[in-house]
Design an enzyme around this catalytic site. Structure first.
Site, short mmCIF file in Angstrom:
data_model
loop_
_atom_site.label_atom_id
_atom_site.label_comp_id
_atom_site.label_asym_id
_atom_site.label_seq_id
_atom_site.Cartn_x
_atom_site.Cartn_y
_atom_site.Cartn_z
N GLY A 18 45.63 -34.03 -9.87
CA GLY A 18 45.99 -35.43 -10.06
C GLY A 18 45.14 -36.00 -11.19
O GLY A 18 44.02 -35.52 -11.42
N GLN A 30 41.24 -42.32 -16.14
CA GLN A 30 40.42 -41.12 -16.32
C GLN A 30 40.51 -40.54 -17.73
O GLN A 30 39.69 -39.71 -18.11
CB GLN A 30 40.83 -40.05 -15.29
N CYS A 36 36.72 -35.12 -7.57
CA CYS A 36 37.32 -35.96 -8.60
C CYS A 36 37.01 -35.36 -9.96
O CYS A 36 35.88 -34.96 -10.21
CB CYS A 36 36.74 -37.37 -8.49
N LEU A 37 38.01 -35.32 -10.83
CA LEU A 37 37.79 -34.78 -12.18
C LEU A 37 36.81 -35.63 -12.97
O LEU A 37 36.25 -35.17 -13.96
CB LEU A 37 39.13 -34.68 -12.94
N HIS A 59 44.17 -41.44 -3.78
CA HIS A 59 43.03 -41.28 -4.69
C HIS A 59 43.38 -41.82 -6.08
O HIS A 59 42.58 -42.53 -6.70
CB HIS A 59 42.66 -39.79 -4.74
N GLU A 60 44.58 -41.49 -6.57
CA GLU A 60 44.96 -41.90 -7.93
C GLU A 60 45.21 -43.40 -8.01
O GLU A 60 44.85 -44.04 -9.00
CB GLU A 60 46.19 -41.11 -8.42
N HIS A 78 42.06 -45.06 -8.38
CA HIS A 78 41.57 -45.03 -9.76
C HIS A 78 42.15 -46.19 -10.57
O HIS A 78 41.44 -46.83 -11.34
CB HIS A 78 41.99 -43.72 -10.46
ZN ZN Z 1 39.56 -38.80 -9.26
#
Ligand code: ZN
Length: 176
Positions: free
Chosen positions: A46, A51, A89-90, A131-132, A135
């Site tokens: 995701g 991000q 998380c990235l 989660h997204e 963000h």
């Molecule tokens: Zn994340």
């Protein structure tokens, strides 16, 4: 294929609220193609606009063999049933913690042709969507942790930034 730079914890763009996309244009389709490439290369499942430094309400996802993008997503229903599972998380490279999320959500969004869609997601896919969308509201998964765990996570991040703690990325399927 263009890979975008994934913004990391501490970058103020991760704390901004992304704004609604009025009209889906070619620039958004190119962005989504690049975001899908970036997510797969990371690798993760995701990736939200913030991000990659773009404050448009768009996120891309990978759910087993399927992938896609949602524009202006919002959750119209949360199940009262919740599930706790590891989440990374990235944008927070070396951490994963168990996070409590709704087990099922209904997401209303636009697809890349501007059509209204509504999908019901459960389990892991529901977790990615929650989660997204967080963000896009400037919220990170560590904000969802109980105070003690959040303190611990922040201390680890501080140590990692100083080179005092190893950075251990969680598995790709837990990273979004
Ligand atoms: Zn994340």
């Amino acid at each position: 294929m263009a890979l975008l730079k994934i913004r990391q914890f501490g970058d103020p763009v991760l704390r901004e609220r992304a704004t609604e996309v009025d009209r889906i244009e070619d620039v958004h389709r190119r962005l989504v193609a690049d975001m899908l490439d970036t997510m797969r290369a990371a690798p993760g499942v995701g990736l939200a606009g913030n991000q990659v430094g773009v404050l448009d309400r768009i996120f891309v996802w990978q759910n087993e063999e399927e992938s896609g993008a949602f524009v202006n997503p919002r959750i119209t229903h949360h199940s009262s049933k919740t599930e706790i599972d590891d989440e990374g998380c990235l944008s927070i490279a070396g951490l994963a913690y168990p996070v409590e999320r709704s087990y099922e959500v209904t997401v209303a969004a636009l697809d890349m042709d501007g059509r209204s869609i509504e999908i019901e997601a459960a389990g892991h896919f529901a977790r990615i969507c929650q989660h997204e969308i967080d963000h896009l509201d400037g919220i990170l998964f560590i904000d969802r942790l109980p105070d003690e765990l959040k303190k611990e996570a922040l201390a680890i991040l501080r140590d990692q930034a100083l080179g005092l703690a190893p950075v251990r990325p969680p598995p790709p399927e837990e990273t979004f």
